[in-house]
Design a protein around this motif. Structure first.
Motif, PDB file in Angstrom:
ATOM      1  N   PHE A  47       1.162  -1.364  -0.195  1.00 38.18           N
ATOM      2  CA  PHE A  47      -0.098   0.073   0.033  1.00 38.18           C
ATOM      3  C   PHE A  47       0.795   1.471   0.197  1.00 38.18           C
ATOM      4  CE2 PHE A  47      -2.189   3.456   2.355  1.00 38.18           C
ATOM      5  CZ  PHE A  47      -3.613   3.421   0.860  1.00 38.18           C
ATOM      6  N   GLN A  48       0.623   2.339  -0.757  1.00 39.98           N
ATOM      7  CA  GLN A  48       0.832   3.957  -0.596  1.00 39.98           C
ATOM      8  C   GLN A  48       0.423   3.998  -1.166  1.00 39.98           C
ATOM      9  OE1 GLN A  48       4.301   2.597  -3.971  1.00 39.98           O
ATOM     10  NE2 GLN A  48       5.623   2.943  -2.598  1.00 39.98           N
ATOM     11  N   TRP A  49      -0.134   5.515  -0.618  1.00 42.27           N
ATOM     12  CA  TRP A  49      -0.568   6.892  -0.770  1.00 42.27           C
ATOM     13  C   TRP A  49      -0.119   7.597  -1.905  1.00 42.27           C
ATOM     14  CZ3 TRP A  49      -5.047   7.028   1.123  1.00 42.27           C
ATOM     15  CH2 TRP A  49      -5.994   7.036   2.203  1.00 42.27           C
ATOM     16  N   ALA A  50      -1.083   7.806  -3.210  1.00 42.10           N
ATOM     17  CA  ALA A  50      -0.054   8.366  -4.396  1.00 42.10           C
ATOM     18  C   ALA A  50      -0.709   9.988  -4.400  1.00 42.10           C
ATOM     19  CB  ALA A  50      -0.760   7.800  -5.497  1.00 42.10           C
ATOM     20  N   GLY A  51      -1.085  10.310  -3.707  1.00 42.40           N
ATOM     21  CA  GLY A  51      -1.193  11.694  -3.673  1.00 42.40           C
ATOM     22  C   GLY A  51      -3.011  12.396  -4.160  1.00 42.40           C
ATOM     23  N   GLU A  52      -3.222  13.902  -3.985  1.00 38.27           N
ATOM     24  CA  GLU A  52      -4.082  14.089  -5.130  1.00 38.27           C
ATOM     25  C   GLU A  52      -4.045  13.820  -6.991  1.00 38.27           C
ATOM     26  OE1 GLU A  52      -4.645  17.852  -4.913  1.00 38.27           O
ATOM     27  OE2 GLU A  52      -5.539  17.938  -2.513  1.00 38.27           O
ATOM     28  N   TYR A  53      -5.558  13.214  -6.249  1.00 40.33           N
ATOM     29  CA  TYR A  53      -5.601  12.916  -8.439  1.00 40.33           C
ATOM     30  C   TYR A  53      -7.452  13.708  -9.093  1.00 40.33           C
ATOM     31  CZ  TYR A  53      -5.389   9.408 -12.000  1.00 40.33           C
ATOM     32  OH  TYR A  53      -5.645   9.086 -13.597  1.00 40.33           O
ATOM     33  N   ASP A  54      -7.059  13.865  -9.981  1.00 43.15           N
ATOM     34  CA  ASP A  54      -7.531  14.854 -10.791  1.00 43.15           C
ATOM     35  C   ASP A  54      -8.828  13.915 -11.679  1.00 43.15           C
ATOM     36  OD1 ASP A  54      -9.463  16.550 -11.885  1.00 43.15           O
ATOM     37  OD2 ASP A  54      -7.657  17.367 -13.017  1.00 43.15           O
ATOM     38  N   ILE A  55      -9.857  13.655 -10.988  1.00 43.29           N
ATOM     39  CA  ILE A  55     -11.105  12.614 -11.283  1.00 43.29           C
ATOM     40  C   ILE A  55     -12.642  13.044 -10.948  1.00 43.29           C
ATOM     41  CG2 ILE A  55     -11.060  10.319 -10.148  1.00 43.29           C
ATOM     42  CD1 ILE A  55     -11.465   8.887 -12.608  1.00 43.29           C
ATOM     43  N   SER A  56     -13.690  13.179 -11.641  1.00 42.15           N
ATOM     44  CA  SER A  56     -15.044  13.262 -10.708  1.00 42.15           C
ATOM     45  C   SER A  56     -15.363  12.104 -10.380  1.00 42.15           C
ATOM     46  CB  SER A  56     -15.435  13.811 -11.341  1.00 42.15           C
ATOM     47  OG  SER A  56     -16.351  13.248 -12.754  1.00 42.15           O
ATOM     48  N   ALA A  57     -16.653  11.769  -9.369  1.00 42.09           N
ATOM     49  CA  ALA A  57     -17.459  10.788  -8.937  1.00 42.09           C
ATOM     50  C   ALA A  57     -17.748   9.840 -10.255  1.00 42.09           C
ATOM     51  CB  ALA A  57     -17.973  10.938  -7.423  1.00 42.09           C
ATOM     52  N   GLU A  58     -18.359  10.381 -11.305  1.00 38.35           N
ATOM     53  CA  GLU A  58     -18.541  10.269 -12.007  1.00 38.35           C
ATOM     54  C   GLU A  58     -18.110   9.903 -13.367  1.00 38.35           C
ATOM     55  OE1 GLU A  58     -22.118   9.949 -11.415  1.00 38.35           O
ATOM     56  OE2 GLU A  58     -21.910  11.326  -9.978  1.00 38.35           O
TER      57      GLU A  58
END
Length: 325
Positions: A242-253
Motif C-alpha cells: 500500500f502507498q498513498w499516491a496523492g491527489e488525483y484529478d477526476i470526478s466521481a461520475e
C-alpha cells in the motif's frame, strides 16, 4: 417567545437564538466528520476496506491520515465486518498497516446478529469511548426484516444512527457495495433507498483507474459540512504494498463510468515522453514546463512513477531521464 401567546394548544417551538454555534470537528478533513455519518461506497473489490483499514491503523497510532495531513489524536475504533475473516484477513492487514490492534474492537455477535437497531452498538461506544465506528458492509447490519429500498424503513434507522453519532461525538462510517446501474449518477448507484445518502453528511466513492490496475481513487460525491475535497489516490502494488499516491484529478461520475479514466495521467505521461525524448533534463525545468501546460505536480509525479523515469544528481541539479531500454 417572540411575542407569541401560549395556551394549551401551543406547539412546542425551539428558538434558534437559544442554540449555541458549534464548529465541526473532523476525523479526516474534509472526508470524515466527527459526530456524523459518512458513507464509503464502491463496486466490490475496488479497495473500500483497504482504505478504511489504513485510516484505522493511523487513527489508533496517532499518525496523519496521509502525507500533508495533521497527526490524528489516537483513539479506539469499533470495526464490524460481516464479510472478511478476522484472523486471516483483517488482523494481518491491520498489522501490515502498523495498527495498534489493542485499540481495534469488535462487538461479539456470534450468538445474536448485530443490526442498526441493536442497543449493543451504543453500549459499545460508551464502553470504549470509540472515536470511529465502522460497519462493513452496511448491507450486513440492516436486519432481516428491513427492505433497503423502502424509505419508510430506512429513514428511522439512519435517523437513529445519526443521533447516536452526534450524542457520543464519534464518526460513524457505513461501507456499502454499489448497484450495477452503470449509466446512473453515483448518488443513485448507492446502497438502496436514497435516504442512506440523505442522512450522510459525507459520501465517498472508491474506484480503480481502468488504465492503471494498481491505482485506486477515493472521490467525494457529497460534502455537506465543508467544501468538497480533492480526490485522493492510493496504490496497491504487488511488490511495495500500500502507498498513498496523492491527489488525483477526476470526478466521481468519471471514476464510476470509465469516462476520462487516466486521461490526466496519460497527458502527463505523453508530456514526459516528449520532453525527455532527447535525453535527461533538469527536474526544475520539467516541472515549470508541466505547470505551463496545466499538469498538476501530483499528476506529474504519478506519471513519472508509471514511466519509471529515473532521477540522478549532477552538480547541484537533479536530472530526470527515461529508463534505458
Amino acid at each position: 417567545m417572540g411575542g407569541f401567546m401560549e395556551n394549551e394548544s401551543t406547539v412546542k417551538l425551539i428558538s434558534l437564538d437559544t442554540i449555541p454555534v458549534q464548529e465541526v470537528e473532523w476525523l479526516v478533513y474534509p472526508f470524515i466528520p466527527c459526530g456524523k455519518i459518512t458513507i464509503i461506497q464502491g463496486d466490490p473489490g475496488e479497495g473500500k476496506t483497504t482504505f478504511i483499514l489504513q485510516l484505522i491503523a493511523r487513527l489508533t497510532t496517532g499518525r496523519p491520515a496521509w502525507d500533508g495531513m495533521s497527526p490524528m489524536t489516537p483513539g479506539n475504533v469499533i470495526y464490524q465486518t460481516a464479510e472478511d475473516g478476522l484472523s486471516d484477513t483483517i488482523k494481518p492487514r491491520l498489522l501490515a498497516a502498523g495498527a495498534a490492534c489493542d485499540k481495534v474492537l469488535m462487538i461479539d455477535d456470534s450468538d445474536r446478529a448485530l443490526t442498526l437497531e441493536d442497543d449493543r452498538l451504543e453500549q459499545a461506544i460508551v464502553q470504549t469511548h470509540a472515536r470511529l465506528v465502522v460497519l462493513d458492509p452496511i448491507q450486513g447490519y440492516i436486519g432481516a426484516g428491513v427492505d433497503m429500498h423502502r424509505a419508510n424503513e430506512i429513514r428511522p434507522l439512519m435517523h437513529r444512527i445519526g443521533v447516536l453519532a452526534e450524542k457520543h461525538h464519534c464518526a460513524i462510517v457505513l461501507i456499502g457495495h454499489m448497484n450495477k446501474n452503470s449509466g446512473e449518477k453515483s448518488s443513485y448507484r448507492g446502497l438502496g433507498s436514497i435516504d442512506f445518502q440523505a442522512a450522510a453528511r459525507s459520501v465517498l466513492v472508491v474506484g480503480r483507474i481502468k488504465d492503471d490496475p494498481t491505482l485506486r481513487v477515493v472521490c467525494p460525491t457529497k460534502s455537506s459540512l465543508a467544501p468538497e475535497g480533492k480526490a485522493i489516490a492510493f496504490r496497491l502494488d504487488p511488490e511495495q504494498g500500500f502507498q498513498w499516491a496523492g491527489e488525483y484529478d477526476i470526478s466521481a461520475e468519471d471514476l464510476l463510468s470509465g469516462n476520462s479514466r487516466g486521461h490526466k495521467l496519460r497527458e502527463a505521461q505523453n508530456f514526459l515522453q516528449e520532453v525527455l525524448a532527447e535525453g535527461a533534463l533538469p527536474q526544475t525545468e520539467i516541472e515549470a514546463a508541466a505547470e505551463q501546460k496545466g499538469i498538476k505536480p501530483k499528476t506529474l509525479r504519478n506519471a513519472r512513477y508509471e514511466l519509471g523515469v529515473t532521477s540522478h544528481k549532477v552538480g547541484k541539479r537533479w536530472l530526470w531521464e527515461l529508463p534505458q531500454e
